[in-house]
Design a protein around this motif. Structure first.
Motif, short mmCIF file in Angstrom:
data_model
loop_
_atom_site.label_atom_id
_atom_site.label_comp_id
_atom_site.label_asym_id
_atom_site.label_seq_id
_atom_site.Cartn_x
_atom_site.Cartn_y
_atom_site.Cartn_z
N LYS A 20 0.83 -1.22 0.00
CA LYS A 20 0.00 0.00 0.00
C LYS A 20 0.86 1.27 0.00
O LYS A 20 0.55 2.24 0.70
N ILE A 21 1.93 1.25 -0.75
CA ILE A 21 2.83 2.42 -0.76
C ILE A 21 2.61 3.32 -1.98
O ILE A 21 3.26 4.34 -2.12
N LEU A 22 1.70 2.89 -2.88
CA LEU A 22 1.49 3.72 -4.09
C LEU A 22 1.03 5.13 -3.73
O LEU A 22 1.35 6.09 -4.43
N THR A 23 0.29 5.23 -2.61
CA THR A 23 -0.20 6.55 -2.18
C THR A 23 0.97 7.50 -1.88
O THR A 23 0.80 8.71 -1.92
N GLY A 24 2.14 6.93 -1.60
CA GLY A 24 3.29 7.78 -1.27
C GLY A 24 4.23 8.00 -2.45
O GLY A 24 5.29 8.62 -2.30
N PHE A 25 3.83 7.52 -3.63
CA PHE A 25 4.76 7.59 -4.78
C PHE A 25 5.08 9.03 -5.18
O PHE A 25 6.24 9.39 -5.38
N ALA A 26 4.05 9.87 -5.30
CA ALA A 26 4.27 11.25 -5.77
C ALA A 26 5.23 11.99 -4.83
O ALA A 26 6.16 12.68 -5.27
N LYS A 27 5.02 11.78 -3.53
CA LYS A 27 5.87 12.44 -2.53
C LYS A 27 7.31 11.91 -2.65
O LYS A 27 8.27 12.69 -2.64
N ALA A 28 7.44 10.60 -2.80
CA ALA A 28 8.78 10.00 -2.90
C ALA A 28 9.51 10.55 -4.13
O ALA A 28 10.70 10.87 -4.08
N LEU A 29 8.77 10.69 -5.21
CA LEU A 29 9.36 11.20 -6.45
C LEU A 29 9.89 12.62 -6.25
O LEU A 29 11.02 12.96 -6.62
N LYS A 30 9.04 13.42 -5.65
CA LYS A 30 9.37 14.84 -5.44
C LYS A 30 10.57 14.99 -4.51
O LYS A 30 11.47 15.79 -4.75
N THR A 46 -5.89 -2.52 -19.25
CA THR A 46 -6.36 -3.26 -18.06
C THR A 46 -6.00 -2.50 -16.79
O THR A 46 -6.83 -2.34 -15.88
N LEU A 47 -4.78 -2.02 -16.72
CA LEU A 47 -4.33 -1.36 -15.49
C LEU A 47 -5.01 -0.02 -15.28
O LEU A 47 -5.27 0.39 -14.16
N ARG A 48 -5.32 0.64 -16.40
CA ARG A 48 -6.00 1.95 -16.29
C ARG A 48 -7.34 1.83 -15.59
O ARG A 48 -7.84 2.77 -15.03
N ARG A 49 -7.93 0.61 -15.68
CA ARG A 49 -9.25 0.43 -15.07
C ARG A 49 -9.17 0.03 -13.59
O ARG A 49 -10.19 -0.06 -12.92
N LEU A 50 -7.98 -0.27 -13.08
CA LEU A 50 -7.88 -0.70 -11.68
C LEU A 50 -8.03 0.52 -10.74
O LEU A 50 -7.69 1.64 -11.11
N ASN A 51 -8.53 0.23 -9.51
CA ASN A 51 -8.96 1.36 -8.67
C ASN A 51 -7.83 2.26 -8.17
O ASN A 51 -8.07 3.38 -7.76
N TRP A 52 -6.59 1.81 -8.24
CA TRP A 52 -5.50 2.66 -7.75
C TRP A 52 -4.93 3.55 -8.84
O TRP A 52 -4.12 4.44 -8.56
N PHE A 53 -5.34 3.33 -10.10
CA PHE A 53 -4.65 4.03 -11.18
C PHE A 53 -4.95 5.54 -11.21
O PHE A 53 -4.02 6.36 -11.22
N ASN A 54 -6.23 5.89 -11.22
CA ASN A 54 -6.56 7.34 -11.28
C ASN A 54 -6.05 8.11 -10.07
O ASN A 54 -5.49 9.21 -10.23
N PRO A 55 -6.20 7.55 -8.85
CA PRO A 55 -5.62 8.26 -7.69
C PRO A 55 -4.11 8.50 -7.83
O PRO A 55 -3.61 9.55 -7.43
#
Ligand SMILES: NC(=O)c1ccc[n+]([C@@H]2O[C@H](COP(=O)([O-])OP(=O)(O)OC[C@H]3O[C@@H](n4cnc5c(N)ncnc54)[C@H](O)[C@@H]3O)[C@@H](O)[C@H]2O)c1
Length: 227
Positions: A20-30, A46-55
């Motif tokens: 569950k670390i995808l939520t921290g990706f933008a911060k880690a990148l920055k 397929t991946l574009r439709r998964l619930n974590w993609f748009n967030p």
């Protein structure tokens, strides 16, 4: 969260692993990489439709990045689950160069490969050749890509004569592995990943092989729990 620093002199990069670390990706990148603000995410329908993609995209935008998303194959042309191997091609590399230009990527910009090994191989090949090489980040989403193809810097496209006949060696700036994304992975793909893991044990590491053998029931339960 576990982190491995792959030491390759000036091409060294972190491999960040967690649940569950995808939520921290933008911060880690920055915080970790000082890159230009234009990004293109290369992924598949397929991946574009998964619930974590748009967030994931929204958080990157909120962090100040201009985010483009490109699907391979292109969304409108393929509605059913495609065989992605067919799209690891020079035609799709050309398509990606065009999309990178449309998104005004320059030498400071970044390609983020979000997907399995096919998406990763194609996206990294395009990133390594566009403008003689721009920044690349892998977010691998299959078990095989998490344990193998996103690490080590091999990029590839196929030719009609055979698989992986054209490619480059090109290291990413970061590999960001969220094991939680594997929840939606079909059983067949989990098996492929485990086959690769067992191979490491056989070829290189007896104690790791013993560890797998001792935990075979847990591994079988994971595989059985899949559709
Ligand atoms: N560069 C390297 O070092 C290296 C090493 C090994 C393999 N490879 C390459 O990797 C490719 C195979 O990659 P692969 O096994 O990851 O297959 P893949 O990329 O074709 O993905 C398999 C399927 O899983 C789906 N998928 C991906 N992530 C998902 C998720 N989280 N949830 C649900 N579905 C998901 C995809 O849409 C696809 O249908 C081959 O082309 C091979 O040549 C490269």
């Amino acid at each position: 969260m576990p982190e491995i620093n792959l030491k390759l002199h000036k091409n060294s990069y972190p491999i960040i692993i967690g649940s569950k670390i995808l939520t921290g990706f933008a911060k880690a990148l920055k915080q970790r990489l000082f890159l230009g603000n234009r990004l293109v995410i290369v992924t598949n329908p397929t991946l574009r439709r998964l619930n974590w993609f748009n967030p994931l995209c929204k958080r990157l935008s909120r962090a100040g990045y201009k985010v483009g998303v490109v699907s391979v194959p292109p969304e409108a042309t393929h509605r059913r689950e495609p065989d992605l191997e067919k799209f690891k091609s020079n035609q799709m590399a050309m398509y990606l160069y065009g999309e990178f230009l449309k998104n005004r990527l320059d030498r400071t910009s970044t390609v983020i490969a979000v997907g399995g090994g096919t998406t990763g191989d194609l996206a990294s090949f395009a990133a390594s050749t566009y403008m003689r090489g721009i920044n690349l980040i892998h977010i691998p989403t299959t078990l095989l890509a998490q344990v193998d193809s996103s690490i080590g810097g091999k990029t590839a496209i196929n030719l009609p004569q055979g698989k992986n006949l054209v490619g480059t060696f090109y290291q990413p700036r970061m590999v960001y592995i969220d094991i939680d994304v594997l929840k939606s992975l079909p059983r067949r793909e989990i098996r492929c990943g485990f086959a690769e893991i067992v191979k490491y044990g056989v070829i290189k590491d007896g104690s790791f092989f013993n560890y797998l053998e001792e935990n075979i029931e847990v591994i079988q339960d994971i595989i059985k729990s899949k559709n």
